[in-house]
Design a protein around this motif. Sequence first.
Motif, short mmCIF file in Angstrom:
data_model
loop_
_atom_site.label_atom_id
_atom_site.label_comp_id
_atom_site.label_asym_id
_atom_site.label_seq_id
_atom_site.Cartn_x
_atom_site.Cartn_y
_atom_site.Cartn_z
N UNK A 1 44.54 23.82 44.18
CA UNK A 1 45.90 23.42 43.80
C UNK A 1 45.92 22.10 43.02
N UNK A 2 44.75 21.49 42.81
CA UNK A 2 44.69 20.19 42.14
C UNK A 2 45.33 20.21 40.76
N UNK B 1 55.35 31.45 40.54
CA UNK B 1 56.19 30.49 39.81
C UNK B 1 55.63 29.07 39.91
N UNK B 2 55.16 28.68 41.09
CA UNK B 2 54.62 27.35 41.27
C UNK B 2 53.43 27.12 40.33
N UNK B 3 52.56 28.12 40.21
CA UNK B 3 51.39 27.98 39.36
C UNK B 3 51.71 28.16 37.87
N UNK B 4 52.75 28.91 37.55
CA UNK B 4 53.06 29.18 36.14
C UNK B 4 53.82 28.04 35.47
N UNK C 1 37.39 25.22 40.13
CA UNK C 1 37.01 24.33 41.21
C UNK C 1 36.39 23.02 40.72
N UNK C 2 35.28 23.12 39.97
CA UNK C 2 34.60 21.87 39.59
C UNK C 2 35.42 21.01 38.62
N UNK C 3 35.86 21.56 37.49
CA UNK C 3 36.56 20.66 36.55
C UNK C 3 37.88 20.12 37.06
N UNK C 4 38.69 20.97 37.69
CA UNK C 4 40.04 20.55 38.06
C UNK C 4 40.12 19.86 39.42
N UNK C 5 39.34 20.37 40.39
CA UNK C 5 39.40 19.80 41.73
C UNK C 5 38.49 18.59 41.89
#
Length: 471
Positions: free
Chosen positions: A249-250, A333-336, A407-411
Motif C-alpha cells: 500500500x506504500x 477505487x482506493x488504488x485507482x 514491493x522493492x521499488x515502492x515499498x
Amino acid sequence: MGEEAHSIEVVSSNIDTKLYDDDDRVKRTGTVWTASSHIITAVLGTGVLSLAWAIAQMGWIIGPTVMLIFSLITWYTSALLADCYRHGDPNFGKRNYTFMEAVHTILGGFNDTLCGIVQYVNLYGTAIGYTIAGAISMMAIKRSDCFHSSGGKDPCQISSNPYMISFGVIQIFFSQIPDFHEMWWLSIVATIMSFTYSLISLALAIAKIAENGSFKGSLTGVSIGTVTKAQKTWGFFQSLGNMAFAYSYSQILIEIQDTIKSPPSEVKTMKQATKISIGVTTTFYMLCGMTGYAAFGDTAPGNLLTGFGFYNPYWLVDIANAAIVIHVVGAYQVYSQPLLAFIEKGAIKRWPRINQEYKISIPGFRPYNLNLFRFIWRTIFVITTTIIAMLIPFFNDILGVIGSIGFWPLTVYFPVEMYIKQMKVRKWSHRWICMQSLSFVCLIVSIVSGIGSVASIVLDLKNFKPFSINY
C-alpha cells in the motif's frame, strides 16, 4: 470606507481559513481513524485469501516467519515515507500531494520517471487483480446456490465473463467519485467488509480443523514428489510475491496522508495510523493464513474460501463472498484514484477547456455536476482493466506478479532513498549501511518472486483459451 474594507477583508480571510488550507486547497478533515480505514481497505484485502496457500509452499517454520518479516518491513518503510510528506521540514515544509510528487521533489531525475512507471503499472495491475477477485466471488455465490438447488446433480459450470463485466459496470459508477477526500465512506464500508470475510474465513477454518480432529501441514510445506522440484521452487517464489502483495500500500501512502488535517502534524497522525493498521492486518493475516494451512495442509487452495466448497453452512460462505465483492469495489477505487488523478491533472494542464462540468438535475436529490472528460476517461480505464482481467483471469498468479513488481521499488527503495536524502543520513554510516542492505535484500526477493509468478502464468496459459474460462 477604509475601516469597512478592512472589516470585509478580515471576514473573508476568516471564511477562507475555515474552508481552505494554507496552500489554498480545500481544508483536509482526515483523522487517524479515516487514515487507518484507507490503509486497512488497501492492505486487508483479497490477499488474505491466498496466505494459507503461500504458507503451504513454505511450511510451518518459514511461512509465518516470512509473513512477520514482511509486516515489519512495511511498517518501517511506511514510517520513513511518512517523514517525506513535507519537503525539508517534516512538520512545516512544502506538502507533497502524491507519492510521485514526493519522489520528484526529493530525488528528481530518473527516479521520477522510474517511480511513475512502476507505481502506475502496479496500480493498474491491482485494479485488474481486484476485478478478477470480485468476479470469482460473485461466481462462487451463483455456483453455491446452483449446487444446492440441484442437490449436487448439476456441475454448475459458469463462465466468468458476465461477472467480470458486471463488476466493471459497478466500477464505472463508483469511479465518478472525484478523489480521496470524497470517498472516506466507501473506505469505511470496505474495511467493515474485509473484517467480515476475514472473520468468516477464520471461523470456517477453525471448524474444519475441529472436523479433522488435528492440525494439518508440515514443517517444510509442499513436498517434492507431490510436486516436481521446479514446481516447488516456482511455488515458493510466487508465495513471496503473494505475501508482498498482501502488504502492498506504500504507493498510495502519501495520497492517504494528504487527507489528514493538521494540527497535529500529518507525520504523527500517519505513523499512528500505520502502526494501528499494520498491527490489525498482521494479526488477521497470521490467524487466517495459519488456521487455513492447519485446516487444509499442503493442499490449501489459492483462494481460501473456495476450499470450503459448498459445505454447509453454505450461506455463510455466500455472505463471505458477498463481503469480498463489496470490499474490492472500494479497494479498486482506493488504488485507482492516484492513477486517475495523475492522468486528469496532466490532461487538464495541457487542455484546460476539457475541465468543464455540467449540472444535471436529479428529482429528489441535489444536482449532480458531470465532468464529461472525467466520465469518458474513467469509463475507458475501467473497460480496459475488465478486458485484461477476462484475458488473464488467474488470481494467485496476478497477485504474485503485482506484489513482485511493486514491493522493492515502492515499498522499500523509494522510501529509503527519500528518507536518506531528506534527513541527510551520512553515507557509509551504520544507519546508511543497514538501510541499503535492507533495500538490496528486498530487491532479490522482488526478482525471485517475479520469476516464480511469471513462470506460473506461462504454465497456466498453455491450457487456456482467452474469454472462455469456466468454473
